[in-house]
Design an enzyme around this catalytic site. Structure first.
Site: not given
Ligand code: ADP
Ligand code: ADP
Length: 225
Positions: A16, A91, A130, A164, A175
């Site tokens: 994302k 979420r 990542r 992270r 998660r």
């Molecule tokens: P990822 O990109 O790996 O999906 P995020 O960066 O979106 O993870 O979220 C990391 C953490 O921040 C989540 O595990 C949660 O604890 C918190 N968080 C982020 N967005 C929300 C939300 N909309 N509601 C509640 N908690 C959130």
């Molecule tokens: P999210 O915001 O949904 O948690 P990220 O954009 O942070 O996801 O991506 C998670 C990990 O996967 C990062 O290390 C990123 O470089 C890698 N990644 C993202 N898109 C792809 C893809 N299409 N194929 C392989 N790796 C990817």
């Protein structure tokens, strides 16, 4: 003036943030990541950061009231008045309802929910490898799938890359569990509202981007008609 109000849905690690940055460049929409906002609050030691920290470390959702207030203010800030790309929010159904209400109060509506779907085993591979820039969290890398030119250093600004705290196996599993039980029902929620668009996130980042860009361009055209 068309306002494209978009949300990105999908499991943690779906890509994302990676795609949001590309769409931000394509369409000039602000990328609003609740995770990035929360991590900045934690780093600054604000009241919100103090309250959010333990939930984030445990891989659980931060309480809705804290998040909803934060997002309500953010989508009405100057740069988001003509549209936004929300990443990590909503979420759960309560947050989705709150978003709909906040938009309605501003006489706006959601344009689409873009779902980037990837299977759980791929999520684990992506999150475990990542790395993010310590200075700008939207600079995202992967040790195997998208490595920086120099190990541990951000290509874009030369800052250090870090892992992270919640990208460790045990928290990743938690998660994913939270995603399946609380966030996945939103797929149906937005499908029923006729707003869902699905994308196969297991393809390369370039392929996913091509499909997303075409879909968003179409949405913008439809909105201008
Ligand atoms: P990822 O990109 O790996 O999906 P995020 O960066 O979106 O993870 O979220 C990391 C953490 O921040 C989540 O595990 C949660 O604890 C918190 N968080 C982020 N967005 C929300 C939300 N909309 N509601 C509640 N908690 C959130
Ligand atoms: P999210 O915001 O949904 O948690 P990220 O954009 O942070 O996801 O991506 C998670 C990990 O996967 C990062 O290390 C990123 O470089 C890698 N990644 C993202 N898109 C792809 C893809 N299409 N194929 C392989 N790796 C990817």
């Amino acid at each position: 003036m068309s306002d494209l109000n978009l949300i990105l849905l999908g499991p943690p690690g779906a890509g994302k943030g990676t795609q949001a940055e590309r769409l931000r460049e394509d369409f000039g929409l602000p990328h609003i990541s609740t995770g990035d906002i929360l991590r900045a609050q934690v780093a600054e030691g604000t009241e919100l950061g103090k309250q959010a920290r333990r939930y984030m470390e445990a891989g659980e959702l931060v309480p809705d009231d804290l998040i909803v207030k934060m997002i309500g203010e953010r989508i009405n800030a100057g740069d988001a008045r003509d549209g936004f790309l929300l990443d990590g929010f909503p979420r759960n159904e309560k947050q989705a309802d709150a978003l709909a209400e906040a938009l309605e109060a501003l006489d706006r509506r959601l344009s689409a929910a873009l779902l980037i779907d990837v299977p759980d085993d791929e999520v684990v591979r992506r999150l475990a490898g990542r790395r993010v820039c310590v200075k700008n969290p939207s600079h995202i890398y992967h040790v195997d799938f998208d490595p920086p030119k120099h190990e541990g250093v951000c290509d874009q600004d030369g800052s250090r890359l870090i892992q992270r705290d919640d990208d460790k196996e045990e928290t990743i599993r938690k998660r994913l569990e939270v995603y399946h039980s609380q966030t996945e029902p939103l797929i149906d929620y937005y499908d029923r509202a006729g707003l869902l668009r699905r994308f196969d996130g297991s393809r390369s980042a370039e392929d996913v981007h091509d499909h997303l860009r075409a879909a968003v361009a179409t949405l913008r055209l439809e909105d201008q008609l």
